[in-house]
Design a protein around this motif. Structure first.
Motif, PDB file in Angstrom:
ATOM      1  N   LEU A 161       7.443   4.069   5.621  1.00  0.00           N
ATOM      2  CA  LEU A 161       6.487   4.095   4.510  1.00  0.00           C
ATOM      3  C   LEU A 161       5.090   4.502   4.964  1.00  0.00           C
ATOM      4  CD1 LEU A 161       7.552   0.850   2.593  1.00  0.00           C
ATOM      5  CD2 LEU A 161       8.174   3.223   2.080  1.00  0.00           C
ATOM      6  N   ASN A 162       4.862   4.476   6.282  1.00  0.00           N
ATOM      7  CA  ASN A 162       3.574   4.891   6.851  1.00  0.00           C
ATOM      8  C   ASN A 162       2.399   4.087   6.302  1.00  0.00           C
ATOM      9  OD1 ASN A 162       4.636   7.019   8.518  1.00  0.00           O
ATOM     10  ND2 ASN A 162       4.858   8.268   6.664  1.00  0.00           N
ATOM     11  N   LEU A 163       2.576   2.795   6.160  1.00  0.00           N
ATOM     12  CA  LEU A 163       1.511   1.932   5.678  1.00  0.00           C
ATOM     13  C   LEU A 163       0.588   1.553   6.831  1.00  0.00           C
ATOM     14  CD1 LEU A 163       3.595  -0.526   3.448  1.00  0.00           C
ATOM     15  CD2 LEU A 163       2.497   1.618   2.770  1.00  0.00           C
ATOM     16  N   THR A 164      -0.710   1.568   6.581  1.00  0.00           N
ATOM     17  CA  THR A 164      -1.658   1.140   7.603  1.00  0.00           C
ATOM     18  C   THR A 164      -2.239  -0.233   7.286  1.00  0.00           C
ATOM     19  OG1 THR A 164      -3.476   2.276   6.470  1.00  0.00           O
ATOM     20  CG2 THR A 164      -2.274   3.519   8.159  1.00  0.00           C
ATOM     21  N   SER A 165      -2.084  -0.679   6.037  1.00  0.00           N
ATOM     22  CA  SER A 165      -2.502  -2.014   5.624  1.00  0.00           C
ATOM     23  C   SER A 165      -1.765  -2.347   4.335  1.00  0.00           C
ATOM     24  CB  SER A 165      -4.013  -2.081   5.396  1.00  0.00           C
ATOM     25  OG  SER A 165      -4.372  -1.392   4.214  1.00  0.00           O
ATOM     26  N   LEU A 166      -1.887  -3.591   3.897  1.00  0.00           N
ATOM     27  CA  LEU A 166      -1.211  -3.993   2.667  1.00  0.00           C
ATOM     28  C   LEU A 166      -1.781  -3.255   1.463  1.00  0.00           C
ATOM     29  CD1 LEU A 166       1.102  -5.836   1.858  1.00  0.00           C
ATOM     30  CD2 LEU A 166      -0.547  -7.676   1.467  1.00  0.00           C
ATOM     31  N   LYS A 167      -3.025  -2.836   1.531  1.00  0.00           N
ATOM     32  CA  LYS A 167      -3.637  -2.081   0.437  1.00  0.00           C
ATOM     33  C   LYS A 167      -2.851  -0.801   0.159  1.00  0.00           C
ATOM     34  CE  LYS A 167      -6.903  -1.135  -2.571  1.00  0.00           C
ATOM     35  NZ  LYS A 167      -7.055  -1.939  -3.818  1.00  0.00           N
ATOM     36  N   ASP A 168      -2.281  -0.209   1.217  1.00  0.00           N
ATOM     37  CA  ASP A 168      -1.492   1.023   1.045  1.00  0.00           C
ATOM     38  C   ASP A 168      -0.195   0.772   0.297  1.00  0.00           C
ATOM     39  OD1 ASP A 168      -3.437   2.329   2.495  1.00  0.00           O
ATOM     40  OD2 ASP A 168      -2.346   2.205   4.391  1.00  0.00           O
ATOM     41  N   ALA A 169       0.220  -0.501   0.192  1.00  0.00           N
ATOM     42  CA  ALA A 169       1.483  -0.836  -0.477  1.00  0.00           C
ATOM     43  C   ALA A 169       1.288  -1.102  -1.963  1.00  0.00           C
ATOM     44  CB  ALA A 169       2.106  -2.056   0.181  1.00  0.00           C
ATOM     45  N   GLU A 170       0.104  -0.804  -2.494  1.00  0.00           N
ATOM     46  CA  GLU A 170      -0.197  -0.988  -3.925  1.00  0.00           C
ATOM     47  C   GLU A 170       0.937  -0.444  -4.789  1.00  0.00           C
ATOM     48  OE1 GLU A 170      -2.762  -2.059  -7.091  1.00  0.00           O
ATOM     49  OE2 GLU A 170      -3.727  -1.748  -5.158  1.00  0.00           O
ATOM     50  N   GLY A 171       1.411  -1.277  -5.732  1.00  0.00           N
ATOM     51  CA  GLY A 171       2.484  -0.864  -6.624  1.00  0.00           C
ATOM     52  C   GLY A 171       3.873  -1.097  -6.067  1.00  0.00           C
ATOM     53  N   GLY A 172       3.960  -1.487  -4.808  1.00  0.00           N
ATOM     54  CA  GLY A 172       5.252  -1.733  -4.191  1.00  0.00           C
ATOM     55  C   GLY A 172       5.670  -3.194  -4.341  1.00  0.00           C
ATOM     56  N   SER A 173       6.615  -3.616  -3.494  1.00  0.00           N
ATOM     57  CA  SER A 173       7.156  -4.975  -3.588  1.00  0.00           C
ATOM     58  C   SER A 173       7.004  -5.694  -2.258  1.00  0.00           C
ATOM     59  CB  SER A 173       8.626  -4.939  -3.993  1.00  0.00           C
ATOM     60  OG  SER A 173       9.370  -4.144  -3.091  1.00  0.00           O
ATOM     61  N   MET A 221       1.061  -5.936  -6.615  1.00  0.00           N
ATOM     62  CA  MET A 221       2.390  -5.765  -6.050  1.00  0.00           C
ATOM     63  C   MET A 221       3.371  -6.686  -6.756  1.00  0.00           C
ATOM     64  SD  MET A 221       1.754  -5.527  -1.912  1.00  0.00           S
ATOM     65  CE  MET A 221       3.446  -4.970  -1.628  1.00  0.00           C
ATOM     66  N   GLU A 222       4.634  -6.336  -6.694  1.00  0.00           N
ATOM     67  CA  GLU A 222       5.687  -7.204  -7.208  1.00  0.00           C
ATOM     68  C   GLU A 222       6.043  -8.212  -6.118  1.00  0.00           C
ATOM     69  OE1 GLU A 222      10.429  -7.153  -8.476  1.00  0.00           O
ATOM     70  OE2 GLU A 222       9.469  -5.333  -7.691  1.00  0.00           O
ATOM     71  N   ILE A 223       5.884  -9.497  -6.427  1.00  0.00           N
ATOM     72  CA  ILE A 223       6.264 -10.541  -5.481  1.00  0.00           C
ATOM     73  C   ILE A 223       7.708 -10.947  -5.758  1.00  0.00           C
ATOM     74  CG2 ILE A 223       5.836 -12.889  -4.693  1.00  0.00           C
ATOM     75  CD1 ILE A 223       2.905 -12.529  -5.395  1.00  0.00           C
ATOM     76  N   CYS A 247      12.840  -4.775  -0.726  1.00  0.00           N
ATOM     77  CA  CYS A 247      11.381  -4.898  -0.738  1.00  0.00           C
ATOM     78  C   CYS A 247      10.762  -3.922   0.259  1.00  0.00           C
ATOM     79  CB  CYS A 247      10.954  -6.316  -0.376  1.00  0.00           C
ATOM     80  SG  CYS A 247      11.535  -7.579  -1.525  1.00  0.00           S
ATOM     81  N   ASP A 248       9.571  -3.462  -0.080  1.00  0.00           N
ATOM     82  CA  ASP A 248       8.837  -2.573   0.826  1.00  0.00           C
ATOM     83  C   ASP A 248       8.260  -3.352   2.004  1.00  0.00           C
ATOM     84  OD1 ASP A 248       9.131  -0.274  -0.906  1.00  0.00           O
ATOM     85  OD2 ASP A 248       7.618  -1.205  -2.198  1.00  0.00           O
ATOM     86  N   THR A 249       7.878  -4.592   1.734  1.00  0.00           N
ATOM     87  CA  THR A 249       7.241  -5.415   2.752  1.00  0.00           C
ATOM     88  C   THR A 249       7.817  -6.825   2.726  1.00  0.00           C
ATOM     89  OG1 THR A 249       5.470  -6.011   1.204  1.00  0.00           O
ATOM     90  CG2 THR A 249       5.075  -4.104   2.644  1.00  0.00           C
TER      91      THR A 249
END
Length: 343
Positions: A138-150, A174-176, A194-196
């Protein structure tokens, strides 16, 4: 589970649900000595490296080692530690009822546990942060990059509350996905549901190391919370709390002074300082006021090892998990742990 244990756990649960903790009598050490063993909780599968049991029924992990260290302080023999398998919900009723003598179970000290459940805490033996793991693709650098994910979390835990608070504070939507059992949370994340995945940092690191593709996951830099893990006892028995604190301090002091299970006899035969001589029982005084023998700390280090030895074989480089010490290092090695003063 035996009927008697069910009844005592039920009685403890009733006291806790009423918000009234059963006060200790001040005689925990005497009760343990009369029984001939120290009862500590164990848990299978949830926190590898802290408490786990192998296919031969042998318990291991840092929580188990601390139980054995305290057992050795009392009896001079780590084999007199009795590990009682209980789940997370049973730990407080089991402690209040007397079925276990101390909770060493990756548990934090909190206000409600102190003021509402009537529990007391030792110094911290491990500091862990709540963090987030993500699929590397997913190439995330922080949780902010996961906006809209789960984000997968264990349901009805402090982690779930920490995630909700962190997302709200940072304005991240995000969806918890809250799931009851930790094993099912991990399965959901690793299957791609889940993405994270948010959890206590050590649990995430171990989960990734034990996964089919360890390099396919990354820990994001976000730190959601910090929790000090402590040994937990009933209120009303300060001597018992003292024994827990001085056992932990002995492990840390020995590491600080370079005393190991391998060289302790040599150091005891020729103590470099009066402080170390007293610590190892070469001169009297170490057991004074605790109800222990003067050589209790010597026995602990000789038979269990210092804190570094325990950490490395439980979580560190001698374990399957290869975890660094980080904040759990000594004060003189970039960490925050420290021993009390032996005088």
């Amino acid at each position: 589970m035996k009927t008697t244990l069910k009844l005592t756990l039920a009685a403890g649960a009733m006291a806790l649900s009423a918000g009234v903790a059963q006060a200790g009598t001040g005689d925990t050490l005497k009760s343990v000595q009369a029984r001939g063993q120290l009862n500590c909780p164990g848990d299978i599968g949830s926190y590898l490296g802290f408490a786990e049991v192998d296919d031969k029924g042998v318990w291991k992990g840092i929580d188990i080692e601390l139980c054995r260290a305290m057992t050795t302080a009392i009896f001079g023999d780590p084999a007199k530690a009795n590990i009682v398998p209980i789940d997370w919900a049973q730990r407080w009723p089991a402690l209040q009822s007397g079925d276990i003598d101390i909770v060493i179970k990756a548990s934090g000290g909190t206000r409600s546990r102190d003021t509402e459940l009537g529990l007391q805490f030792s110094m911290s033996y491990y500091l862990g942060t709540t963090k987030v793991m993500a699929h590397k693709e997913l190439n995330l650098t922080s949780l902010k990059d996961a906006e809209g994910g789960s984000i997968c979390v264990p349901a009805s835990t402090s982690t779930e509350r920490q995630v909700a608070s962190y997302l709200q504070a940072k304005g991240i939507k995000m969806e918890i996905v809250a799931i009851e059992k930790n094993e099912e949370v991990e399965a959901a994340y690793f299957s791609g549901r889940c993405d994270t995945y948010a959890q206590w940092g050590p649990v995430l690191a171990i989960a990734a190391s034990q996964s089919e593709a360890p390099d396919s996951h990354v820990l994001l830099p976000d730190v959601l919370a910090l929790e000090p893990e402590v040994m937990i006892m009933r209120q009303g028995d300060d001597n018992w709390v003292d024994i827990a604190n001085w056992t932990l301090s002995a492990l840390l002091f020995a590491e600080q002074e370079g005393i190991t299970s391998a060289n302790i006899d040599e150091v005891k035969a020729n103590p470099p300082t009066a402080e170390i001589g007293k610590f190892l029982g070469a001169t009297p005084g170490m057991g004074t006021g605790l109800g222990l023998q003067d050589d209790w700390a010597y026995n602990v280090i000789k038979k269990v090892g210092n804190y570094s030895e325990i950490f490395e074989r439980s979580l560190g480089q001698e374990s399957p998990y290869k975890m660094p010490r980080e904040m759990t290092a000594l004060w003189n090695a970039g960490g925050v742990l420290f021993p009390l003063v032996v005088d």
